[in-house]
Motif scaffolding. Structure first.
Motif, PDB file in Angstrom:
ATOM      1  N   SER A  50      11.602   4.938  -2.360  1.00  0.00           N
ATOM      2  CA  SER A  50      12.582   4.385  -3.362  1.00  0.00           C
ATOM      3  C   SER A  50      12.102   3.776  -4.555  1.00  0.00           C
ATOM      4  O   SER A  50      13.140   3.526  -5.543  1.00  0.00           O
ATOM      5  CB  SER A  50      13.721   3.950  -2.696  1.00  0.00           C
ATOM      6  OG  SER A  50      13.125   2.692  -1.880  1.00  0.00           O
ATOM      7  N   THR A  51      10.987   3.518  -4.937  1.00  0.00           N
ATOM      8  CA  THR A  51      10.659   3.057  -5.964  1.00  0.00           C
ATOM      9  C   THR A  51      10.728   4.041  -7.409  1.00  0.00           C
ATOM     10  O   THR A  51      10.681   3.373  -8.422  1.00  0.00           O
ATOM     11  CB  THR A  51       8.976   2.493  -5.992  1.00  0.00           C
ATOM     12  OG1 THR A  51       8.239   3.396  -5.569  1.00  0.00           O
ATOM     13  CG2 THR A  51       8.873   1.150  -5.121  1.00  0.00           C
ATOM     14  N   THR A  52      10.439   5.095  -7.173  1.00  0.00           N
ATOM     15  CA  THR A  52      10.647   5.997  -8.120  1.00  0.00           C
ATOM     16  C   THR A  52      11.935   7.038  -7.873  1.00  0.00           C
ATOM     17  O   THR A  52      11.719   8.263  -7.445  1.00  0.00           O
ATOM     18  CB  THR A  52       9.521   6.857  -8.470  1.00  0.00           C
ATOM     19  OG1 THR A  52       8.204   5.931  -8.306  1.00  0.00           O
ATOM     20  CG2 THR A  52       9.368   7.675  -9.931  1.00  0.00           C
ATOM     21  N   PRO A  53      12.999   6.648  -8.270  1.00  0.00           N
ATOM     22  CA  PRO A  53      14.203   7.743  -7.951  1.00  0.00           C
ATOM     23  C   PRO A  53      14.157   8.951  -8.794  1.00  0.00           C
ATOM     24  O   PRO A  53      13.784   8.743  -9.997  1.00  0.00           O
ATOM     25  CB  PRO A  53      15.479   6.761  -8.446  1.00  0.00           C
ATOM     26  CG  PRO A  53      14.929   5.596  -9.182  1.00  0.00           C
ATOM     27  CD  PRO A  53      13.612   5.507  -9.056  1.00  0.00           C
TER      28      PRO A  53
END
Ligand code: FES
Lengths: 221, 252
Positions: free
Chosen positions: B144-147
């Motif tokens: 979820s760090t790069t949605p």
């Protein structure tokens, strides 16, 4: 990245092909068709239109120069792309069985070549000839209307013009949709409105152009 | 219910550096549940037993995911079924007594190696020009760090479905690799992870594609019909946009 590599890349070549084509379509073909329609309104209107065109000489010359450039770029890139594609394609020996490629797409180089021949003949027929004169509202004007009628008394000429307008129609029907896709606007394979519009414009324009010699011919019977 | 059918095959035979020709073979007693490649296996067994050279064809996964297989079957890439690789094509689609013409994928950029096997390494060379992203290896980062928007993730997955079989090139009347390159460029252009190298990627991959002797796309859409994975021509439009954008930018 240098400009030359971009211009002569496959996509660059097609962007130039599309752009030069669209310039001719928008600045030449459409106004020309508009002018032709005035033929239907009789000699006075048609001749006065031609006369007005004469008064716009600077614009007309500007457009003419732009047309020469566009035709040159379009022909150069068209021939280049067609030759490269011929080399890249290896002919299959078994019968090909999909029919996705349209007839118009297949005939692009042929219809393109026909249009070039047509342009030369058309220029010799009308533009580069001494024009007869006639009287309009007390002025002496070129009688382009009479010239046109005179040309199309011969059925051979009528057939030639109509036949070559079929080439224009075929060329446009693939060209318009293909140019749009080349600019990056998605033209779907099936049920595309752009494809449909492209065909309708092609048929509409080709028949509008083709109807003039036919009407002129019937007029003189 | 499976049946047994008999077929006449006209198969392209060619050794490297030699002229090719069609040879005719009889394929008897073929199970309609067999795949196309299994049918060729049966024919090859018979050829081998009778001391003849078996037909060379490429295959690996035989489940439509590796992109190894592919031939022109009656003039169609991967045969007549939409969205089906040759290994997934079943003999039940053929009639008893039918004649089948089998030919390698044809394109100038795909020289024949032997019989039905062509050299498709040109596609790998396009990939080597930018069909990847540069990241530090190590543990996988927290997801979820790069949605990523769902619609974008799906479109990227659709493009990434390309298995690089080369059917698009063989189907193209211009021998162009535009659909392949478009899918490979677009699968990264759609995702944030692909953005840092975005402009350079499209420029380099298109330049390589041109250099390798593939033709110029003239939007005939034969490729999309041929593609066993249903890669759409919207990827080609997207590639054109990527190319225009990348060339309008001044930075390297
Ligand atoms: S053998 Fe892997 S896709 Fe057909």
């Amino acid at each position: 990245m240098d400009i030359k590599q971009t211009v002569f890349s496959s996509i660059g070549q097609k962007l130039l092909l599309a752009t030069s084509g669209l310039i001719m379509f928008l600045l030449f073909l459409i106004p020309h068709m508009g002018g032709n329609i005035l033929f239907l309104f009789g000699p006075d209107i048609f001749n006065s239109y031609a006369e007005h065109l004469h008064q716009l000489v600077p614009i007309v010359i500007g457009i003419e120069v732009l047309m020469m450039v566009s035709i040159s770029v379009h022909m150069f890139m068209g021939i280049r792309v067609a030759l490269e594609n011929r080399t890249a394609h290896d002919k299959r020996l078994s019968q090909k069985s999909t029919k996705e490629r349209s007839l118009a797409a297949r005939l692009m180089p042929v219809s393109g070549g026909m249009i070039f021949i047509f342009i030369i003949k058309h220029l010799l027929d009308f533009t580069l000839r001494a024009k007869p004169v006639t009287e309009l509202h007390g002025h002496e004007v070129n009688d382009v209307y009479g010239m046109l009628l005179d040309k199309f008394t011969q059925p051979g000429h009528v057939i030639f013009y109509v036949l070559f307008m079929v080439a224009v129609g075929l060329h446009l029907s693939h060209a318009l949709q293909s140019a749009v896709q080349t600019y990056g606007v998605y033209v779907p394979r099936k049920g595309s409105r752009i494809k449909l519009l492209s065909k309708l414009i092609a048929i509409g324009m080709a028949s509008t152009f083709a109807i003039i010699p036919i009407i002129a011919f019937l007029h003189t019977r | 219910m499976s049946k047994k059918i008999s077929l006449t095959l006209k198969v392209w035979r060619q050794n490297r550096g030699e002229e090719g020709r069609f040879e005719t073979y009889q394929a008897g007693n073929i199970d309609t549940d067999a795949s196309f490649l299994e049918m060729l296996d049966v024919v090859n067994d018979e050829l081998t037993l009778s001391g003849k050279e078996p037909i060379a064809f490429e295959h690996d996964c035989r489940e439509g995911i590796c992109g190894c297989c592919g031939s022109l079957v009656n003039g169609k890439t991967h045969g007549s079924h939409e969205r089906t690789t040759l290994c997934q094509l079943h003999m039940r689609h053929f009639k008893d007594g039918e004649m089948i013409v089998i030919e390698p994928f044809r394109a100038t950029a795909f020289p024949v190696i032997k019989d039905l096997i062509v050299d498709r390494s040109a596609l790998d060379r396009i990939i080597a020009e930018g069909g990847y992203i540069s990241v530090k290896t190590g543990n996988a980062p927290e997801a979820s760090t790069t949605p990523v928007k769902k619609a974008l993730a799906e479109a990227a997955m659709d493009a990434a479905e390309c298995i690089g079989c080369g059917a698009c090139v063989a189907a193209c009347p211009n021998g162009a690799a535009m659909l392949f390159t478009a899918a490979k460029v677009n699968q990264y252009a759609l995702l944030p992870q692909g953005h840092p190298e975005r402009a350079q990627r499209v420029k380099n991959m298109v330049a390589k594609m041109d250099e390798l002797g593939f033709g110029n796309c003239s939007n005939e859409y034969e490729c999309a019909v041929a593609c066993p994975k249903g890669i759409d021509v919207k990827n080609i439009a997207a590639l054109n946009r990527e190319f225009i954008k990348a060339n309008l930018k001044c930075e390297k």
